[in-house]
Design a protein around this motif. Structure first.
Motif, PDB file in Angstrom:
ATOM      1  N   VAL A   1       0.849  -1.189   0.000  1.00  0.00           N
ATOM      2  CA  VAL A   1       0.000   0.000   0.000  1.00  0.00           C
ATOM      3  C   VAL A   1       0.886   1.240   0.000  1.00  0.00           C
ATOM      4  N   LYS A   2       0.785   2.011  -1.047  1.00  0.00           N
ATOM      5  CA  LYS A   2       1.661   3.175  -1.214  1.00  0.00           C
ATOM      6  C   LYS A   2       1.449   4.191  -0.097  1.00  0.00           C
ATOM      7  N   GLY A   3       2.548   4.554   0.565  1.00  0.00           N
ATOM      8  CA  GLY A   3       2.517   5.572   1.601  1.00  0.00           C
ATOM      9  C   GLY A   3       2.020   5.119   2.951  1.00  0.00           C
ATOM     10  N   ALA A   4       1.603   3.874   3.067  1.00  0.00           N
ATOM     11  CA  ALA A   4       1.013   3.413   4.329  1.00  0.00           C
ATOM     12  C   ALA A   4       2.076   3.209   5.397  1.00  0.00           C
ATOM     13  N   SER A   5       1.696   3.487   6.627  1.00  0.00           N
ATOM     14  CA  SER A   5       2.579   3.349   7.780  1.00  0.00           C
ATOM     15  C   SER A   5       2.562   1.915   8.300  1.00  0.00           C
ATOM     16  N   HIS A   6       3.152   1.723   9.468  1.00  0.00           N
ATOM     17  CA  HIS A   6       3.194   0.396  10.079  1.00  0.00           C
ATOM     18  C   HIS A   6       1.797  -0.101  10.448  1.00  0.00           C
ATOM     19  N   VAL A   7       0.880   0.817  10.737  1.00  0.00           N
ATOM     20  CA  VAL A   7      -0.487   0.410  11.089  1.00  0.00           C
ATOM     21  C   VAL A   7      -1.391   0.521   9.852  1.00  0.00           C
ATOM     22  N   VAL A   8      -1.028  -0.198   8.822  1.00  0.00           N
ATOM     23  CA  VAL A   8      -1.772  -0.152   7.567  1.00  0.00           C
ATOM     24  C   VAL A   8      -3.219  -0.582   7.762  1.00  0.00           C
ATOM     25  N   MET A   9      -3.494  -1.431   8.748  1.00  0.00           N
ATOM     26  CA  MET A   9      -4.877  -1.882   8.979  1.00  0.00           C
ATOM     27  C   MET A   9      -5.733  -0.781   9.575  1.00  0.00           C
ATOM     28  N   VAL A  10      -5.107   0.209  10.231  1.00  0.00           N
ATOM     29  CA  VAL A  10      -5.841   1.350  10.778  1.00  0.00           C
ATOM     30  C   VAL A  10      -6.092   2.382   9.688  1.00  0.00           C
ATOM     31  N   SER A  11      -5.062   2.706   8.931  1.00  0.00           N
ATOM     32  CA  SER A  11      -5.171   3.763   7.919  1.00  0.00           C
ATOM     33  C   SER A  11      -5.814   3.283   6.621  1.00  0.00           C
ATOM     34  N   ASN A  12      -5.677   1.990   6.331  1.00  0.00           N
ATOM     35  CA  ASN A  12      -6.200   1.433   5.079  1.00  0.00           C
ATOM     36  C   ASN A  12      -6.915   0.111   5.334  1.00  0.00           C
ATOM     37  N   PRO A  13      -8.024   0.137   6.077  1.00  0.00           N
ATOM     38  CA  PRO A  13      -8.697  -1.122   6.409  1.00  0.00           C
ATOM     39  C   PRO A  13      -9.271  -1.853   5.205  1.00  0.00           C
ATOM     40  N   GLU A  14      -9.620  -1.118   4.156  1.00  0.00           N
ATOM     41  CA  GLU A  14     -10.252  -1.757   2.997  1.00  0.00           C
ATOM     42  C   GLU A  14      -9.343  -2.771   2.304  1.00  0.00           C
ATOM     43  N   PRO A  15      -8.119  -2.401   1.903  1.00  0.00           N
ATOM     44  CA  PRO A  15      -7.270  -3.413   1.267  1.00  0.00           C
ATOM     45  C   PRO A  15      -6.861  -4.544   2.202  1.00  0.00           C
ATOM     46  N   VAL A  16      -6.745  -4.243   3.495  1.00  0.00           N
ATOM     47  CA  VAL A  16      -6.402  -5.296   4.457  1.00  0.00           C
ATOM     48  C   VAL A  16      -7.545  -6.294   4.553  1.00  0.00           C
ATOM     49  N   ALA A  17      -8.753  -5.800   4.739  1.00  0.00           N
ATOM     50  CA  ALA A  17      -9.918  -6.691   4.797  1.00  0.00           C
ATOM     51  C   ALA A  17     -10.089  -7.431   3.478  1.00  0.00           C
ATOM     52  N   GLY A  18      -9.815  -6.743   2.379  1.00  0.00           N
ATOM     53  CA  GLY A  18      -9.936  -7.376   1.065  1.00  0.00           C
ATOM     54  C   GLY A  18      -8.994  -8.549   0.894  1.00  0.00           C
ATOM     55  N   LEU A  19      -7.768  -8.397   1.365  1.00  0.00           N
ATOM     56  CA  LEU A  19      -6.807  -9.485   1.245  1.00  0.00           C
ATOM     57  C   LEU A  19      -7.183 -10.641   2.165  1.00  0.00           C
ATOM     58  N   ILE A  20      -7.674 -10.326   3.358  1.00  0.00           N
ATOM     59  CA  ILE A  20      -8.120 -11.379   4.275  1.00  0.00           C
ATOM     60  C   ILE A  20      -9.254 -12.179   3.639  1.00  0.00           C
ATOM     61  N   GLU A  21     -10.189 -11.486   3.022  1.00  0.00           N
ATOM     62  CA  GLU A  21     -11.313 -12.174   2.379  1.00  0.00           C
ATOM     63  C   GLU A  21     -10.842 -12.986   1.172  1.00  0.00           C
ATOM     64  N   LYS A  22      -9.847 -12.472   0.469  1.00  0.00           N
ATOM     65  CA  LYS A  22      -9.287 -13.221  -0.660  1.00  0.00           C
ATOM     66  C   LYS A  22      -8.637 -14.498  -0.150  1.00  0.00           C
ATOM     67  N   ALA A  23      -7.881 -14.392   0.933  1.00  0.00           N
ATOM     68  CA  ALA A  23      -7.250 -15.583   1.519  1.00  0.00           C
ATOM     69  C   ALA A  23      -8.310 -16.591   1.961  1.00  0.00           C
ATOM     70  N   ALA A  24      -9.392 -16.082   2.567  1.00  0.00           N
ATOM     71  CA  ALA A  24     -10.474 -16.977   3.026  1.00  0.00           C
ATOM     72  C   ALA A  24     -11.102 -17.707   1.865  1.00  0.00           C
ATOM     73  N   THR A  25     -11.306 -17.007   0.764  1.00  0.00           N
ATOM     74  CA  THR A  25     -11.933 -17.625  -0.405  1.00  0.00           C
ATOM     75  C   THR A  25     -11.027 -18.640  -1.071  1.00  0.00           C
ATOM     76  N   GLU A  26      -9.769 -18.243  -1.277  1.00  0.00           N
ATOM     77  CA  GLU A  26      -8.848 -19.117  -1.999  1.00  0.00           C
ATOM     78  C   GLU A  26      -8.455 -20.341  -1.163  1.00  0.00           C
ATOM     79  N   ALA A  27      -8.343 -20.171   0.132  1.00  0.00           N
ATOM     80  CA  ALA A  27      -7.934 -21.273   0.995  1.00  0.00           C
ATOM     81  C   ALA A  27      -9.039 -22.322   1.150  1.00  0.00           C
TER      82      ALA A  27
END
Length: 258
Positions: free
Chosen positions: A230-256
């Motif tokens: 995530v461009k420009g994101a800090s160490h707490v990317v889940m706080v500042s950018n919850p959408e891509p974090v949740a999106g990747l978690i859901e992708k992992a859930a689907t693919e797994a």
């Protein structure tokens, strides 16, 4: 205490299942150092809206083996498939906790350590240049046990830990930060679950705690199924950018689950 945590996890997962689709795994979130479970709030809202049962674990931050034991107890109390997610030092914890739990189908590392057996978080943070955490730490708090607790100085917290989070929110995070015992960052990893369980990685290229080069190295070594930067994101990317974090978690859930 562990029994109580496991019971609460069951209750939380059961409550979530009343609103979640039956075929969706439980998402277990493990926070890292200098944070707490509320750091997942934005991600939790998205996941629950999308029908996933969620458990956000209170990570003790006392040591990898100790903390992994607590998480493992909770995993054992959840009967559904699990996507196990760790932030920062929480990545070390999930890498150990998942061992022996067949219900863990995917690991997601959010600006997180993914140590191999025999490595420490501190070693990985120093493997590549770029971390500026050390000079921002407050004088350690000496514990009655003889250990030392580490905090980030409140006046340095925003810039160091959460530069892309609004100042007022970062100030609250600084005040409510949970310390990590210094020894935890230097504890040798016993298990590396990412060697057996599919993994996904997301981090920001503005991370000042763990160098982005180190995060890229760990993702490549783990043969990450998908790595999101995530461009420009800090160490707490889940706080500042919850959408891509949740999106990747859901992708992992689907693919797994395929």
């Amino acid at each position: 205490m562990k029994t109580l945590l496991a019971a609460l996890a069951i209750a939380s997962a059961s409550f979530g299942n009343a609103y979640a689709q039956a075929d969706k795994p439980t998402i277990v979130l493990v926070h890292g150092a200098f944070a707490d479970s509320s750091s997942w709030n934005g991600v939790v809202k998205i996941l629950e809206t999308d029908g996933y049962p969620v458990v956000a674990v209170a990570n003790p931050l006392r040591g990898v083996k100790n903390d992994a034991s607590d998480v493992a107890d909770i995993l054992g109390a959840i009967k559904s498939p699990v996507v196990l997610v760790g932030h920062s030092y929480g990545g070390s914890v999930i890498s150990d906790a998942a061992e022996g739990h067949a219900n863990v189908k995917a690991l997601v590392y959010v600006a997180a350590f993914a140590p191999d057996a025999g490595e420490t978080a501190a070693q990985l943070a120093g493997k590549f240049p770029g971390s500026t955490l050390g000079p921002t730490l407050a004088p350690p708090v000496t514990l009655s046990s003889g250990g030392k607790d580490l905090y980030i100085r409140q006046d340095k917290f925003h810039e160091q830990f959460a530069a892309d989070v609004p100042e007022a929110e970062a100030k609250l995070m600084a005040v409510t930060q949970r310390p990590i015992e210094e020894a935890a960052l230097n504890e040798t990893q016993a298990e590396a679950a990412w060697m057996k369980i599919p993994s996904w990685f997301i981090y920001g290229d503005g991370d000042k705690n763990i160098p982005p080069e180190a995060l890229a190295f760990m993702a490549a070594r783990a043969h990450s199924r998908d790595t999101v930067v995530v461009k420009g994101a800090s160490h707490v990317v889940m706080v500042s950018n919850p959408e891509p974090v949740a999106g990747l978690i859901e992708k992992a859930a689907t693919e797994a689950s395929r």
